[in-house]
Scaffold this motif. Structure first.
Motif, PDB file in Angstrom:
ATOM      1  N   ARG A  61      -1.655   8.908  -3.565  1.00 40.57           N
ATOM      2  CA  ARG A  61      -3.018   8.386  -3.451  1.00 40.57           C
ATOM      3  C   ARG A  61      -3.011   6.903  -3.769  1.00 40.57           C
ATOM      4  O   ARG A  61      -2.380   6.478  -4.716  1.00 40.57           O
ATOM      5  CB  ARG A  61      -3.943   9.099  -4.414  1.00 40.57           C
ATOM      6  CG  ARG A  61      -4.083  10.578  -4.121  1.00 40.57           C
ATOM      7  CD  ARG A  61      -4.990  11.256  -5.130  1.00 40.57           C
ATOM      8  NE  ARG A  61      -6.309  10.685  -5.161  1.00 40.57           N
ATOM      9  CZ  ARG A  61      -7.276  10.979  -4.303  1.00 40.57           C
ATOM     10  NH1 ARG A  61      -7.054  11.850  -3.333  1.00 40.57           N
ATOM     11  NH2 ARG A  61      -8.475  10.451  -4.404  1.00 40.57           N
ATOM     12  N   THR A  62      -3.707   6.139  -2.969  1.00 38.54           N
ATOM     13  CA  THR A  62      -3.858   4.729  -3.286  1.00 38.54           C
ATOM     14  C   THR A  62      -4.858   4.606  -4.430  1.00 38.54           C
ATOM     15  O   THR A  62      -5.706   5.481  -4.605  1.00 38.54           O
ATOM     16  CB  THR A  62      -4.332   3.936  -2.048  1.00 38.54           C
ATOM     17  OG1 THR A  62      -5.483   4.563  -1.530  1.00 38.54           O
ATOM     18  CG2 THR A  62      -3.242   3.865  -1.001  1.00 38.54           C
ATOM     19  N   PRO A  63      -4.778   3.555  -5.233  1.00 39.01           N
ATOM     20  CA  PRO A  63      -5.627   3.447  -6.427  1.00 39.01           C
ATOM     21  C   PRO A  63      -7.126   3.522  -6.143  1.00 39.01           C
ATOM     22  O   PRO A  63      -7.892   3.896  -7.013  1.00 39.01           O
ATOM     23  CB  PRO A  63      -5.249   2.064  -6.995  1.00 39.01           C
ATOM     24  CG  PRO A  63      -3.893   1.788  -6.455  1.00 39.01           C
ATOM     25  CD  PRO A  63      -3.839   2.459  -5.118  1.00 39.01           C
ATOM     26  N   TRP A  64      -7.599   3.157  -4.975  1.00 40.18           N
ATOM     27  CA  TRP A  64      -9.041   3.135  -4.690  1.00 40.18           C
ATOM     28  C   TRP A  64      -9.544   4.409  -4.058  1.00 40.18           C
ATOM     29  O   TRP A  64     -10.696   4.497  -3.696  1.00 40.18           O
ATOM     30  CB  TRP A  64      -9.381   1.939  -3.806  1.00 40.18           C
ATOM     31  CG  TRP A  64      -8.495   1.829  -2.625  1.00 40.18           C
ATOM     32  CD1 TRP A  64      -8.656   2.441  -1.412  1.00 40.18           C
ATOM     33  CD2 TRP A  64      -7.287   1.122  -2.540  1.00 40.18           C
ATOM     34  NE1 TRP A  64      -7.620   2.147  -0.584  1.00 40.18           N
ATOM     35  CE2 TRP A  64      -6.753   1.327  -1.257  1.00 40.18           C
ATOM     36  CE3 TRP A  64      -6.576   0.328  -3.432  1.00 40.18           C
ATOM     37  CZ2 TRP A  64      -5.551   0.765  -0.844  1.00 40.18           C
ATOM     38  CZ3 TRP A  64      -5.389  -0.228  -3.014  1.00 40.18           C
ATOM     39  CH2 TRP A  64      -4.899  -0.007  -1.737  1.00 40.18           C
ATOM     40  N   ARG A 103       0.839  -1.209   0.000  1.00 36.46           N
ATOM     41  CA  ARG A 103       0.000   0.000   0.000  1.00 36.46           C
ATOM     42  C   ARG A 103       0.869   1.252   0.000  1.00 36.46           C
ATOM     43  O   ARG A 103       0.534   2.244  -0.634  1.00 36.46           O
ATOM     44  CB  ARG A 103      -0.937   0.027   1.203  1.00 36.46           C
ATOM     45  CG  ARG A 103      -1.877  -1.168   1.323  1.00 36.46           C
ATOM     46  CD  ARG A 103      -2.891  -1.345   0.186  1.00 36.46           C
ATOM     47  NE  ARG A 103      -2.424  -1.648  -1.130  1.00 36.46           N
ATOM     48  CZ  ARG A 103      -2.132  -2.857  -1.618  1.00 36.46           C
ATOM     49  NH1 ARG A 103      -2.216  -3.914  -0.867  1.00 36.46           N
ATOM     50  NH2 ARG A 103      -1.748  -2.998  -2.860  1.00 36.46           N
ATOM     51  N   GLU A 105       3.709   5.513  -5.927  1.00 38.29           N
ATOM     52  CA  GLU A 105       3.623   5.436  -7.383  1.00 38.29           C
ATOM     53  C   GLU A 105       2.428   6.201  -7.952  1.00 38.29           C
ATOM     54  O   GLU A 105       2.402   6.523  -9.131  1.00 38.29           O
ATOM     55  CB  GLU A 105       3.564   3.977  -7.829  1.00 38.29           C
ATOM     56  CG  GLU A 105       4.876   3.249  -7.609  1.00 38.29           C
ATOM     57  CD  GLU A 105       4.811   1.774  -7.948  1.00 38.29           C
ATOM     58  OE1 GLU A 105       3.690   1.240  -8.117  1.00 38.29           O
ATOM     59  OE2 GLU A 105       5.885   1.168  -8.031  1.00 38.29           O
ATOM     60  N   ASN A 106       1.440   6.509  -7.114  1.00 38.62           N
ATOM     61  CA  ASN A 106       0.245   7.218  -7.568  1.00 38.62           C
ATOM     62  C   ASN A 106       0.140   8.606  -6.945  1.00 38.62           C
ATOM     63  O   ASN A 106      -0.938   9.050  -6.579  1.00 38.62           O
ATOM     64  CB  ASN A 106      -1.010   6.394  -7.242  1.00 38.62           C
ATOM     65  CG  ASN A 106      -1.058   5.137  -8.069  1.00 38.62           C
ATOM     66  OD1 ASN A 106      -1.274   5.191  -9.262  1.00 38.62           O
ATOM     67  ND2 ASN A 106      -0.816   4.000  -7.432  1.00 38.62           N
ATOM     68  N   ASP A 107       1.268   9.290  -6.804  1.00 44.33           N
ATOM     69  CA  ASP A 107       1.306  10.662  -6.278  1.00 44.33           C
ATOM     70  C   ASP A 107       0.624  10.803  -4.928  1.00 44.33           C
ATOM     71  O   ASP A 107      -0.143  11.741  -4.694  1.00 44.33           O
ATOM     72  CB  ASP A 107       0.681  11.640  -7.266  1.00 44.33           C
ATOM     73  CG  ASP A 107       1.467  11.706  -8.567  1.00 44.33           C
ATOM     74  OD1 ASP A 107       2.702  11.611  -8.510  1.00 44.33           O
ATOM     75  OD2 ASP A 107       0.842  11.845  -9.619  1.00 44.33           O
ATOM     76  N   ASP A 134       2.045   1.608  -3.561  1.00 47.74           N
ATOM     77  CA  ASP A 134       0.945   2.119  -4.391  1.00 47.74           C
ATOM     78  C   ASP A 134       0.792   3.630  -4.221  1.00 47.74           C
ATOM     79  O   ASP A 134       0.606   4.359  -5.195  1.00 47.74           O
ATOM     80  CB  ASP A 134      -0.383   1.457  -4.012  1.00 47.74           C
ATOM     81  CG  ASP A 134      -0.481   0.015  -4.455  1.00 47.74           C
ATOM     82  OD1 ASP A 134       0.324  -0.402  -5.314  1.00 47.74           O
ATOM     83  OD2 ASP A 134      -1.361  -0.689  -3.923  1.00 47.74           O
ATOM     84  N   ALA A 135       0.844   4.094  -2.966  1.00 47.74           N
ATOM     85  CA  ALA A 135       0.667   5.526  -2.699  1.00 47.74           C
ATOM     86  C   ALA A 135       1.786   6.348  -3.333  1.00 47.74           C
ATOM     87  O   ALA A 135       1.540   7.388  -3.925  1.00 47.74           O
ATOM     88  CB  ALA A 135       0.607   5.775  -1.193  1.00 47.74           C
TER      89      ALA A 135
END
Length: 76
Positions: free
Chosen positions: A72-75, A62, A68-70, A65-66
């Motif tokens: 934010r988690t993908p969900w 997690r 790699e997504n600036d 994920d955060a």
């Protein structure tokens, strides 16, 4: 919340998640599963740590994920 190996405060972290507290500053010497769970449930606001990987736990999914997504988690 601080602890190492068998002293990781899972119950305390799960209570924070249950209460719905958000935008927490997560500070630990070595992030572990509770760190990853708090991030995955959208509770972290900022992070401070020394190591980003636990040898026994492997990668913190997690957290990764955060990052790699600036932040934010993908969900979210």
């Amino acid at each position: 919340m601080e602890g190492f190996t068998h002293l990781i405060p899972f119950a305390a972290a799960h209570e924070v998640i249950r209460q719905g507290r958000k935008r927490l500053r997560l500070v630990r010497m070595t992030p572990d599963l509770i760190y990853d769970q708090l991030i995955g449930m959208g509770r972290g606001g900022s992070t401070r740590f020394f190591l980003g990987r636990q040898s026994r736990v492997r990668s913190l999914h997690r957290f990764r994920d955060a990052v790699e997504n600036d932040g934010r988690t993908p969900w979210q």
